[in-house]
Design a protein around this motif. Structure first.
Motif, PDB file in Angstrom:
ATOM      1  N   LYS A 558      -4.609  -2.508  -4.430  1.00 20.06           N
ATOM      2  CA  LYS A 558      -4.235  -1.229  -3.832  1.00 20.06           C
ATOM      3  C   LYS A 558      -3.380  -1.488  -2.599  1.00 20.06           C
ATOM      4  O   LYS A 558      -3.814  -2.158  -1.659  1.00 20.06           O
ATOM      5  N   PRO A 559      -2.148  -0.965  -2.580  1.00 13.56           N
ATOM      6  CA  PRO A 559      -1.278  -1.205  -1.423  1.00 13.56           C
ATOM      7  C   PRO A 559      -1.891  -0.654  -0.137  1.00 13.56           C
ATOM      8  O   PRO A 559      -2.519   0.411  -0.134  1.00 13.56           O
ATOM      9  N   PHE A 596      13.414   1.324  -5.377  1.00 17.63           N
ATOM     10  CA  PHE A 596      12.103   0.677  -5.339  1.00 17.63           C
ATOM     11  C   PHE A 596      11.666   0.549  -3.896  1.00 17.63           C
ATOM     12  O   PHE A 596      12.442   0.099  -3.037  1.00 17.63           O
ATOM     13  N   ARG A 597      10.429   0.971  -3.645  1.00 15.09           N
ATOM     14  CA  ARG A 597       9.832   0.736  -2.330  1.00 15.09           C
ATOM     15  C   ARG A 597       8.713  -0.273  -2.513  1.00 15.09           C
ATOM     16  O   ARG A 597       7.655   0.047  -3.062  1.00 15.09           O
ATOM     17  N   PRO A 598       8.929  -1.535  -2.102  1.00 18.42           N
ATOM     18  CA  PRO A 598       7.948  -2.590  -2.401  1.00 18.42           C
ATOM     19  C   PRO A 598       6.603  -2.351  -1.723  1.00 18.42           C
ATOM     20  O   PRO A 598       6.538  -2.243  -0.488  1.00 18.42           O
ATOM     21  N   PRO A 599       5.528  -2.274  -2.498  1.00 18.24           N
ATOM     22  CA  PRO A 599       4.203  -2.200  -1.892  1.00 18.24           C
ATOM     23  C   PRO A 599       3.751  -3.586  -1.433  1.00 18.24           C
ATOM     24  O   PRO A 599       4.120  -4.600  -2.021  1.00 18.24           O
ATOM     25  N   VAL A 600       2.935  -3.630  -0.384  1.00 13.55           N
ATOM     26  CA  VAL A 600       2.332  -4.873   0.082  1.00 13.55           C
ATOM     27  C   VAL A 600       0.861  -4.604   0.371  1.00 13.55           C
ATOM     28  O   VAL A 600       0.413  -3.454   0.387  1.00 13.55           O
ATOM     29  N   PHE A 601       0.112  -5.678   0.640  1.00 13.88           N
ATOM     30  CA  PHE A 601      -1.335  -5.545   0.686  1.00 13.88           C
ATOM     31  C   PHE A 601      -1.917  -6.007   2.019  1.00 13.88           C
ATOM     32  O   PHE A 601      -3.119  -6.251   2.131  1.00 13.88           O
ATOM     33  N   SER A 602      -1.030  -6.105   3.016  1.00  8.17           N
ATOM     34  CA  SER A 602      -1.453  -6.456   4.373  1.00  8.17           C
ATOM     35  C   SER A 602      -0.307  -6.105   5.313  1.00  8.17           C
ATOM     36  O   SER A 602       0.821  -5.859   4.872  1.00  8.17           O
TER      37      SER A 602
END
Length: 639
Positions: A558-559, A596-602
């Motif tokens: 989950k972003p 595209f909007r890149p999701p990240v996880f931190s």
């Protein structure tokens, strides 16, 4: 022509055949090609094979067929401009030509394009055609002598199709002999683009040529006209279980010390039969004893399949961890700590295959979607083994152990947004893997046994309760989040227990179909009982199937933040995102569209690389931020 002249010509032709390269001289063929210590290996197809008696129980088909039927079947793939085909012949007799011919049809004319020797032992012939045009359907036929022939169709690459369909199959019991019309009729109707046989195509442990021919006769009506992936598993090479340990020699019963118990020449024969026709291995160096490798990639219709050997490099448990059950690979001690057997230095896929997967995730040439294929599951999604009341806590034959390299493999699969298909377990399941938390990994589909007369397995939690987050409205009682016996997180979505293993029609055997819909960006998993009727539609499937998921959900993280939105001047580029501090590749994907909007996880700084098929252009480092619709869009020029 009088009879004397005809006789002289026949004798002259026969004499010429004896000195021509590639001609059979049975008296010169080694009767024990795998050594004096292994007189029974492939015994039905070596030496004076025509004098051999069939085994009294569950005999394979006779290998002595009319001579106009000696071409049994063929399997093929084509990728990156190369067609590879293996033709399997019945054993040849003294004086018969040891050469097979490949002919292709263009228009109304057949043209011979290749000749290859029929190899002994094994009686297979292998064709490789360069500069293959994959845009057209091409009829083919493999010929031997004047009259023997096997015909089929080399399909064009279906890259223009919105949906690519794969049949997922494994575990074809040799105890049930004869043809498989109940399976072939359905698959012919469903018309998949690719066949995947995940292993245990035959259980004739020491008679692979006879078993392979038997398998081919059972499935040749679907093999003949579509690409096929076969990867041998433990029973194909004569093992009860297999931990290959880089090809060493196994020295104990059950082979849990790791390695192979039969000579390398026999293992290579099995692999040549089943996997030579795959695209060339990406890293072809053999392992110990000169045992060959075949791990590779195949692209069909824009779906890029990574084909793994999850047995060949895996560590064996005997001598490495304490025995906590009736045998080294079975754990029944309820007090054991799963972390205690996840020891440093244990291998699963091995460094070479991990490197292959790393490279494969970044290279999207000819690919819109990615999928990983291997023999067995990356978890122990089973409770009962052998008998319905025989509970086993942990089975080290599955890829849930060793846990650390299991998690490394799943992270690589997740990196590409790929799903995983396999077989081996004799129990079909659809799970979503968890790595650090439930549901953060990819989906995985284990096919049922094609014919399940070898070994029954059941999913049956001891408390007979669903796990947290069960599948809403599922007809199955035990879905949801569980820890397997090795401590791995899995979310059970569907399973098919055999109601009555003694009843041929209640063994929960069959096959899977996987539909990759590139237009909708979805994957549909279907599971068909062996004795179902595909004409009845989805109601004929096992309870709990079909299930459709978003391709993007193969990355279940989950972003927590996003990078600035990107706009590209080309359609569907490849985007790779790396966390700058750790150097970890978060994902490498082909996006759909131009934005595209890149999701990240931190929170932190991230490196984004983009390109047409590979991430070639690296952008300045980007900082993560909360979602904001007002963020400035960055234009990226790649054309």
């Amino acid at each position: 022509m009088n009879r004397r002249s005809a006789l002289l010509r026949s004798l002259a032709a026969f004499a010429l055949s004896l000195i021509r390269p590639g001609q059979a001289r049975a008296q010169a063929l080694a009767p024990r090609p795998f050594g004096e210590a292994n007189p029974n290996l492939d015994s039905l197809a070596v030496g004076e094979w025509w004098t051999k008696r069939q085994p009294p129980r569950n005999p394979p088909p006779s290998l002595d067929v009319p001579r106009d039927e000696v071409v049994a079947f063929a399997v093929y793939t084509h990728d990156n401009g190369v067609l590879k085909m293996t033709a399997q012949l019945f054993p040849l007799k003294p004086g018969e030509e040891r050469m097979a011919r490949l002919e292709l049809k263009h228009g109304d004319e057949w043209k011979e394009v290749a000749r290859q020797e029929v190899l002994y032992p094994g009686w297979s012939s292998h064709f490789r055609i360069e500069m293959w045009d994959n845009t057209k359907d091409v009829p083919y036929r493999v010929r031997h002598g004047a009259n023997a022939m096997f015909e089929g169709l080399i399909r064009r690459d279906p890259k223009d199709k919105d949906e690519i369909v794969v049949a997922n199959m494994s575990c074809n019991s040799s105890r049930t002999t004869g043809l498989r019309p109940e399976i072939i009729d359905n698959i012919t109707l469903q018309n998949p683009d690719l066949l995947f046989f995940a292993g245990d195509q035959t259980y004739r442990h020491t008679e692979h040529t006879a078993g392979w021919i038997e398998f081919g006769l059972q499935f040749r009506d679907i093999l003949r006209d579509r690409p096929t992936i076969c990867i041998p598993d433990d029973h194909d090479v004569g093992h009860p279980n297999l931990w290959g340990e880089n090809g060493k020699v196994s020295k104990i019963a059950g082979n849990a010390d790791g390695g192979y118990m039969f000579p390398a020449e026999y293992v290579n024969l099995v692999q040549r039969h089943q996997s030579w026709h795959l695209p060339d291995p990406v890293d072809p160096a053999p392992v110990e004893q000169g045992i060959t490798v075949y791990f590779t990639r195949l692209r069909v219709g824009g779906v890029d399949f990574a084909i793994l050997e999850d047995r060949k490099f895996k560590s064996g448990p005997a001598g490495k961890i304490p025995q906590m059950g009736p045998r080294p690979d079975h754990i029944n001690d309820p007090k054991y700590d799963p972390k205690s057997i996840d020891l440093p230095g244990l291998e699963l896929l091995g460094k070479r295959q991990e490197k292959f997967l790393e490279d494969w995730t970044a290279d999207w040439t000819g690919a819109d979607v990615k999928c990983v294929l291997s023999q067995t599951a990356f978890c122990g999604a089973v409770h009962m083994h052998g008998k319905e009341d025989q509970r086993l806590l942990a089975d080290l034959d599955c890829n849930g152990w060793p846990q650390t390299p299991r998690n490394r493999a799943l992270k690589l699969i997740r990196r590409a947004g790929a799903t995983h298909l396999c077989g081996d377990q004799h129990l079909t399941v659809l799970v979503k893997h968890g790595i650090d938390e439930f549901g953060d990994g990819p989906y995985a589909f284990t096919s049922p046994a094609l014919v399940n007369t070898i070994y029954g397995r059941w999913w049956h939690p001891e408390n007979e309760q669903p796990g947290p987050n069960p599948v809403p409205s599922s007809p199955l009682p035990w879905t949801g989040d569980f820890l397997d016996g090795l401590g791995n997180r899995i979310s059970m979505l569907a399973y098919a227990n055999p109601p009555k293993i003694a009843d041929e029609k209640q063994r929960a055997d069959g096959y899977g179909l996987v539909r990759f819909n590139k237009k909708k960006q979805t994957i549909t998993y279907e599971c068909w009982p062996r004795f179902s009727d595909a004409k009845e539609g989805d109601k004929a499937q096992f309870a709990g199937w079909p299930q459709t998921v978003a391709m993007a959900a193969n990355d279940g993280r989950k972003p927590t933040a996003w990078l600035p939105p990107l706009h590209f001047d080309i359609d569907n580029p490849v985007v790779r995102v790396i966390e700058e501090t750790t150097g970890e590749v978060l994902y490498s994907r082909r996006i759909v569209g131009r934005e595209f909007r890149p999701p990240v996880f931190s929170d932190g700084s991230f490196i984004v690389s983009v390109g047409l098929d590979t991430p070639e252009v690296t952008l300045p480092a980007m900082q993560s931020r909360p979602w904001n619709r007002e963020d400035r869009i960055h234009l990226i020029k790649l054309a």
